[in-house]
Design a protein around this motif. Structure first.
Motif, PDB file in Angstrom:
ATOM      1  N   ALA A 366      -2.029   8.745  18.599  1.00 17.43           N
ATOM      2  CA  ALA A 366      -1.432   7.751  18.998  1.00 17.43           C
ATOM      3  C   ALA A 366      -1.977   6.617  17.859  1.00 17.43           C
ATOM      4  CB  ALA A 366      -1.497   7.019  20.413  1.00 17.43           C
ATOM      5  N   TRP A 367      -3.259   6.570  17.810  1.00 15.09           N
ATOM      6  CA  TRP A 367      -3.520   5.608  16.635  1.00 15.09           C
ATOM      7  C   TRP A 367      -2.954   5.681  15.262  1.00 15.09           C
ATOM      8  CZ3 TRP A 367      -4.507   0.999  15.827  1.00 15.09           C
ATOM      9  CH2 TRP A 367      -5.530   0.329  14.729  1.00 15.09           C
ATOM     10  N   VAL A 368      -3.020   7.019  14.799  1.00 19.46           N
ATOM     11  CA  VAL A 368      -2.498   7.379  13.765  1.00 19.46           C
ATOM     12  C   VAL A 368      -0.993   6.819  13.542  1.00 19.46           C
ATOM     13  CG1 VAL A 368      -1.608   9.148  12.355  1.00 19.46           C
ATOM     14  CG2 VAL A 368      -3.966   9.485  13.256  1.00 19.46           C
ATOM     15  N   GLU A 369      -0.316   7.061  14.551  1.00 18.85           N
ATOM     16  CA  GLU A 369       1.317   6.600  14.401  1.00 18.85           C
ATOM     17  C   GLU A 369       1.197   5.147  14.626  1.00 18.85           C
ATOM     18  OE1 GLU A 369       5.088   7.132  17.530  1.00 18.85           O
ATOM     19  OE2 GLU A 369       3.215   8.408  17.741  1.00 18.85           O
ATOM     20  N   ILE A 370       0.378   4.540  15.379  1.00 15.31           N
ATOM     21  CA  ILE A 370       0.398   2.877  15.299  1.00 15.31           C
ATOM     22  C   ILE A 370      -0.115   2.473  14.192  1.00 15.31           C
ATOM     23  CG2 ILE A 370      -0.679   0.825  16.579  1.00 15.31           C
ATOM     24  CD1 ILE A 370      -0.494   2.812  19.174  1.00 15.31           C
ATOM     25  N   ALA A 371      -1.121   2.873  13.560  1.00 11.33           N
ATOM     26  CA  ALA A 371      -1.728   2.171  12.338  1.00 11.33           C
ATOM     27  C   ALA A 371      -0.704   2.679  11.070  1.00 11.33           C
ATOM     28  CB  ALA A 371      -3.109   2.904  11.808  1.00 11.33           C
TER      29      ALA A 371
END
Length: 558
Positions: A366-371
């Motif tokens: 999720a952090w990859v997608e958000i970043a």
């Protein structure tokens, strides 16, 4: 005062005996509500002995009356102690401490464990209860992150269980050994011990309460290491076990949550909503059970994927109220709502508090997608690299697919379509194998975008169209809208033909920065910068860095 009529006393005693006999028979056939009713009726006429108090306690637990369970078990403990049966008194004290610990009442739990230890010291001979009292220590070591001590303590408990032929202790301690090995990232060894513990569970060798506890713990452990095939198999077995006991309440909630998780992964979202709905409402009148926060989180995830944002928002909040962390789902909801800054802040907060690799692996995708959406390319790179490094340490195909999918998204953002295509293909192969349609469709979207960047319009259309069909079937409205937009309005490349990452490199070159300085700023290797710059020279037909700088200023790329 008139003396009691002996005939009436004998009649009452006979009736009580009949009621107790019915209670014991109901208990033996696992009719827990009937057994509870008979024992409750009997105790109104005469005190129960210690064994019947234990039966009353267990039947109360199994129909969801936790407070009654504690009360009856407390009385059983006193009865055993008064009868001089210290070992059985210790066993009751152990179960009292365990239940209180599950409820988060650590002070009272410690008091009962301490009482059990004190009684144990006065035992003149070895007893199996010594092994039971090791189990809370194993959990303490696991919670503290000391897998080595947890493993050694669990092994000692296994040895005691085997010495005394106690199936409950042996299976519970062995499955804790497996969890300790998993914490050491010895995944295959750990799963093998979980399987061995489950052999005792599925053949009916354990008591009802221990059976349910081990089922739930093993299923959760399998899910944590992405062993979805095992989690699915044990969930099916748990479902059958619950179905064989129509009056069972205690473990049906956990069973429904696990079933909902399997259904969500398999694409049966309507069924998953129905299962979680059964958990989130009152299951049985008169029970003391509260809906688990995880049920609300599961339902929120499906609402989010369907685009039912108000319902998702409410369920994430309910999950939090019931003690379950609503991340990363809530941040992904914020992202699709356009509240990217909120998503970034929440994910930074959660990741800063989590150091254990398995737990981080559930947050990093999720952090990859958000970043990426926030333009935090360096953060996206770091998260994708961390995922890949962890995936390389354990044999978990699903985790490798998750890492590959994150790698594809980052590579695509970097303008490296060929690498993105390779990553996405590896992910898709796993998703098809484990029958995870939603993630398979997401992988196809990445493949379609990569094909488009490589001017393979036919390949792009086929992948995006297949993804579109899957999203439509699932009811994944936000994803469907995005892919339909991609299909109806193919992206036109800017006149210069540069990818976002190549454009970024050109701008930094025009600022006079060296390849090494650019690599440090973008948090990539110098070789990657060299490759981007070569692509720039080729696409723009430029001979040098100076020419690239002039081009950037002439075409207003700065």
């Amino acid at each position: 005062m008139a003396s009691p009529d002996p005939r009436q006393t004998r009649s009452d005693d006979t009736e009580t005996t009949r009621i107790l006999d019915r209670g014991r028979k109901a208990y033996a056939r696992r009719a827990w509500a009937d057994a509870h009713g008979y024992f409750r009726h009997a105790v109104e006429h005469a005190p129960l002995d210690a064994e019947d108090l234990e039966r009353l306690a267990a039947s109360a637990y199994l129909i969801g009356r936790d407070d009654e369970y504690l009360g009856a078990l407390n009385r059983a403990h006193k009865a055993h102690a008064e009868a001089g049966d210290a070992a059985r008194a210790i066993r009751c004290a152990f179960w009292l401490g365990l239940e209180l610990a599950f409820r988060g009442e650590m002070g009272p739990a410690g008091g009962w464990f301490g009482r059990a230890q004190r009684l144990l010291k006065h035992q003149k001979s070895a007893c199996v209860e010594e092994g039971y009292l090791l189990l809370p220590l194993v959990e303490q070591h696991l919670h503290a992150g000391d897998a080595e001590k947890a493993l050694a303590t669990a092994a000692h408990a296994v040895e005691i269980g085997e010495r005394f032929g106690d199936a409950d202790l042996g299976a519970c301690a062995r499955h804790l050994q497996g969890k300790a090995l998993i914490r050491q990232q010895r995944i295959e060894e750990g799963l093998a011990l979980l399987d061995e513990a489950m052999a005792a569970v599925t053949t009916g060798e354990l008591s009802p309460i221990m059976t349910g506890l081990v089922y739930c713990s093993v299923i959760e452990a399998c899910r944590q290491v992405y062993a979805l095939d095992r989690a699915g198999a044990w969930t099916s077995a748990l479902t059958s076990w619950c179905a064989e006991q129509p009056q069972l309440v205690a473990f049906t909630r956990a069973c429904l949550v696990h079933r909902a998780q399997i259904m969500r992964h398999g694409g049966a979202w309507d069924d998953a909503i129905a299962e979680t709905g059964r958990v989130c409402m009152t299951i049985c009148e008169g029970t003391e059970l509260q809906p688990p926060g995880e049920a609300f989180y599961e339902r929120a995830e499906i609402h989010r994927l369907r685009g039912e944002f108000p319902a998702a928002e409410e369920d994430y909040r309910e999950a939090n109220r019931h003690g379950f962390e609503p991340q990363p789902g809530l941040s992904l909801l914020r992202l699709v709502q356009g509240r990217t800054a909120d998503a970034v802040a929440a994910m930074r907060r959660v990741l800063d508090a989590v150091g254990e690799p398995l737990r981080r692996s559930r947050l990093l995708p999720a952090w990859v997608e958000i970043a990426l959406e926030a333009g935090e390319m360096a953060e996206a790179h770091r998260a994708a690299d961390e995922l890949q490094e962890f995936a390389n340490t354990i044999d978990a195909p699903v985790l490798k697919a998750i890492a590959a999918q994150a790698g594809a998204a980052v590579a695509l953002a970097d303008g490296d379509a060929r690498s993105a295509l390779g990553f996405a293909r590896r992910a898709l192969a796993v998703w098809l194998q484990v029958e995870e349609p939603y993630e398979a469709a997401r992988a196809r979207v990445l493949m379609g975008l990569a094909c488009r960047s490589l001017d393979d319009n036919d390949g792009a259309f086929m992948e995006l169209d297949t993804a579109c069909s899957t999203f439509h079937r699932l009811g994944a409205a936000p994803d469907l809208a995005r892919v339909e937009a991609l299909l109806s309005k193919p992206a036109k490349a800017p006149a210069h033909g540069l990818s976002p990452r190549e454009l970024q490199v050109v701008r930094l070159v025009a600022e006079g920065k060296t390849n090494k300085a650019i690599a440090e700023e973008l948090r990539v290797s110098v070789r990657t910068v060299d490759r981007h710059l070569e692509n720039v020279f080729t696409k723009l037909d430029l001979p040098s860095r100076a020419a690239a700088t002039a081009y950037a200023y002439r075409h207003n790329l700065m």
